[in-house]
Motif scaffolding. Structure first.
Motif, PDB file in Angstrom:
ATOM      1  N   GLY A  14      39.108  40.423  41.536  1.00 47.87           N
ATOM      2  CA  GLY A  14      39.519  39.451  40.525  1.00 47.87           C
ATOM      3  C   GLY A  14      38.401  38.629  39.933  1.00 47.87           C
ATOM      4  O   GLY A  14      38.474  38.221  38.768  1.00 47.87           O
ATOM      5  N   LEU A  15      37.343  38.384  40.698  1.00 44.75           N
ATOM      6  CA  LEU A  15      36.283  37.499  40.215  1.00 44.75           C
ATOM      7  C   LEU A  15      35.637  37.994  38.919  1.00 44.75           C
ATOM      8  O   LEU A  15      35.509  37.212  37.962  1.00 44.75           O
ATOM      9  CB  LEU A  15      35.239  37.263  41.307  1.00 44.75           C
ATOM     10  N   PRO A  16      35.251  39.261  38.813  1.00 43.61           N
ATOM     11  CA  PRO A  16      34.662  39.688  37.532  1.00 43.61           C
ATOM     12  C   PRO A  16      35.661  39.646  36.370  1.00 43.61           C
ATOM     13  O   PRO A  16      35.278  39.335  35.236  1.00 43.61           O
ATOM     14  CB  PRO A  16      34.175  41.116  37.794  1.00 43.61           C
ATOM     15  N   ILE A  17      36.920  39.921  36.643  1.00 35.54           N
ATOM     16  CA  ILE A  17      37.947  39.849  35.586  1.00 35.54           C
ATOM     17  C   ILE A  17      38.083  38.408  35.118  1.00 35.54           C
ATOM     18  O   ILE A  17      38.096  38.128  33.917  1.00 35.54           O
ATOM     19  CB  ILE A  17      39.298  40.397  36.088  1.00 35.54           C
ATOM     20  N   ARG A  18      38.180  37.494  36.058  1.00 32.72           N
ATOM     21  CA  ARG A  18      38.308  36.068  35.739  1.00 32.72           C
ATOM     22  C   ARG A  18      37.116  35.604  34.916  1.00 32.72           C
ATOM     23  O   ARG A  18      37.275  34.880  33.921  1.00 32.72           O
ATOM     24  CB  ARG A  18      38.430  35.272  37.045  1.00 32.72           C
ATOM     25  N   ARG A  19      35.912  36.015  35.315  1.00 29.40           N
ATOM     26  CA  ARG A  19      34.707  35.627  34.577  1.00 29.40           C
ATOM     27  C   ARG A  19      34.715  36.192  33.156  1.00 29.40           C
ATOM     28  O   ARG A  19      34.325  35.514  32.211  1.00 29.40           O
ATOM     29  CB  ARG A  19      33.456  36.111  35.309  1.00 29.40           C
ATOM     30  N   GLU A  20      35.142  37.447  33.006  1.00 33.10           N
ATOM     31  CA  GLU A  20      35.160  38.078  31.683  1.00 33.10           C
ATOM     32  C   GLU A  20      36.154  37.400  30.749  1.00 33.10           C
ATOM     33  O   GLU A  20      35.877  37.205  29.567  1.00 33.10           O
ATOM     34  CB  GLU A  20      35.507  39.560  31.810  1.00 33.10           C
ATOM     35  N   VAL A  21      37.325  37.045  31.267  1.00 33.05           N
ATOM     36  CA  VAL A  21      38.375  36.472  30.422  1.00 33.05           C
ATOM     37  C   VAL A  21      38.131  34.992  30.139  1.00 33.05           C
ATOM     38  O   VAL A  21      38.242  34.549  28.995  1.00 33.05           O
ATOM     39  CB  VAL A  21      39.768  36.695  31.053  1.00 33.05           C
ATOM     40  N   LEU A  22      37.817  34.218  31.160  1.00 29.63           N
ATOM     41  CA  LEU A  22      37.704  32.764  31.004  1.00 29.63           C
ATOM     42  C   LEU A  22      36.282  32.298  30.735  1.00 29.63           C
ATOM     43  O   LEU A  22      36.083  31.144  30.356  1.00 29.63           O
ATOM     44  CB  LEU A  22      38.239  32.059  32.250  1.00 29.63           C
ATOM     45  N   GLY A  23      35.320  33.155  30.943  1.00 31.20           N
ATOM     46  CA  GLY A  23      33.918  32.794  30.771  1.00 31.20           C
ATOM     47  C   GLY A  23      33.275  32.512  32.116  1.00 31.20           C
ATOM     48  O   GLY A  23      33.815  31.758  32.937  1.00 31.20           O
ATOM     49  N   ALA A  24      32.128  33.126  32.337  1.00 25.45           N
ATOM     50  CA  ALA A  24      31.431  32.992  33.620  1.00 25.45           C
ATOM     51  C   ALA A  24      31.055  31.539  33.905  1.00 25.45           C
ATOM     52  O   ALA A  24      31.163  31.091  35.051  1.00 25.45           O
ATOM     53  CB  ALA A  24      30.197  33.884  33.642  1.00 25.45           C
ATOM     54  N   ASP A  25      30.629  30.795  32.881  1.00 28.68           N
ATOM     55  CA  ASP A  25      30.232  29.399  33.105  1.00 28.68           C
ATOM     56  C   ASP A  25      31.392  28.581  33.655  1.00 28.68           C
ATOM     57  O   ASP A  25      31.226  27.825  34.617  1.00 28.68           O
ATOM     58  CB  ASP A  25      29.707  28.762  31.814  1.00 28.68           C
ATOM     59  N   TYR A  26      32.566  28.722  33.037  1.00 26.23           N
ATOM     60  CA  TYR A  26      33.742  27.971  33.492  1.00 26.23           C
ATOM     61  C   TYR A  26      34.091  28.341  34.937  1.00 26.23           C
ATOM     62  O   TYR A  26      34.309  27.465  35.782  1.00 26.23           O
ATOM     63  CB  TYR A  26      34.942  28.235  32.570  1.00 26.23           C
ATOM     64  N   VAL A  27      34.157  29.632  35.224  1.00 22.42           N
ATOM     65  CA  VAL A  27      34.560  30.094  36.557  1.00 22.42           C
ATOM     66  C   VAL A  27      33.528  29.679  37.596  1.00 22.42           C
ATOM     67  O   VAL A  27      33.884  29.138  38.658  1.00 22.42           O
ATOM     68  CB  VAL A  27      34.777  31.618  36.569  1.00 22.42           C
ATOM     69  N   ASP A  28      32.272  29.908  37.309  1.00 27.04           N
ATOM     70  CA  ASP A  28      31.226  29.563  38.274  1.00 27.04           C
ATOM     71  C   ASP A  28      31.180  28.067  38.536  1.00 27.04           C
ATOM     72  O   ASP A  28      30.965  27.631  39.674  1.00 27.04           O
ATOM     73  CB  ASP A  28      29.872  30.086  37.794  1.00 27.04           C
ATOM     74  N   GLU A  29      31.404  27.263  37.493  1.00 25.24           N
ATOM     75  CA  GLU A  29      31.440  25.807  37.682  1.00 25.24           C
ATOM     76  C   GLU A  29      32.640  25.408  38.547  1.00 25.24           C
ATOM     77  O   GLU A  29      32.516  24.556  39.424  1.00 25.24           O
ATOM     78  CB  GLU A  29      31.516  25.095  36.328  1.00 25.24           C
ATOM     79  N   SER A  30      33.791  26.037  38.317  1.00 27.38           N
ATOM     80  CA  SER A  30      34.978  25.741  39.131  1.00 27.38           C
ATOM     81  C   SER A  30      34.725  26.063  40.596  1.00 27.38           C
ATOM     82  O   SER A  30      35.110  25.302  41.488  1.00 27.38           O
ATOM     83  CB  SER A  30      36.182  26.543  38.633  1.00 27.38           C
ATOM     84  N   LEU A  31      34.088  27.192  40.855  1.00 22.99           N
ATOM     85  CA  LEU A  31      33.782  27.572  42.235  1.00 22.99           C
ATOM     86  C   LEU A  31      32.739  26.643  42.850  1.00 22.99           C
ATOM     87  O   LEU A  31      32.870  26.233  44.008  1.00 22.99           O
ATOM     88  CB  LEU A  31      33.309  29.026  42.289  1.00 22.99           C
TER      89      LEU A  31
END
Length: 135
Positions: A14-31
């Motif tokens: 799921g992590l690469p899908i989440r990054r592709e759809v929502l943007g890596a910056d947003y996802v990485d910052e959330s994590l």
């Protein structure tokens, strides 16, 4: 496979899908901002929503974005809807399609839910340059 290893496999899917759809910056910052308490939610949403649901090949990402916009309108969740408007644009949903989705959801969910959704979507569409700013 144990439940823990199954959740890890879904998280990794799921992590690469989440990054592709929502943007890596947003996802990485959330994590990165998640403490031990919030990391439980981050792992669950990445595994279940993104690994299990979005990772299922039955529906394409554009269709999933369309469904999400309608569901988030129905639930009156403008904060989450903003995030998924950005994802919808990434997944090829046009501004006209977003408007049609929100109008359709308004007919079934009511004017207050639709108004919240339109305001949230408009803010994102202007910010993303998909609509001219101003009015």
């Amino acid at each position: 496979m144990t439940a823990v290893s199954e959740d890890k496999a879904l998280f990794d899917k799921g992590l690469p899908i989440r990054r592709e759809v929502l943007g890596a910056d947003y996802v990485d910052e959330s994590l990165a901002k998640a403490d031990d308490f919030m990391m439980g939610f981050q792992r669950a949403t990445t595994a279940w929503a993104w690994g299990w649901a979005w990772g299922d090949p039955t529906l394409d990402r554009k269709t999933r974005s369309i469904i999400n916009l309608a569901m988030l309108t129905a639930l009156s969740k403008p904060h989450e809807l903003k995030l998924h408007v950005t994802g919808a644009l990434t997944n090829g949903v046009s501004v006209e399609e977003i408007k049609a989705i929100l109008l359709h959801a308004t007919a079934y969910c009511g004017i207050p839910a639709g108004l919240e959704a339109f305001k949230a979507a408009h803010e994102v569409l202007v910010k993303e340059g998909a609509l001219p700013g101003g009015k």
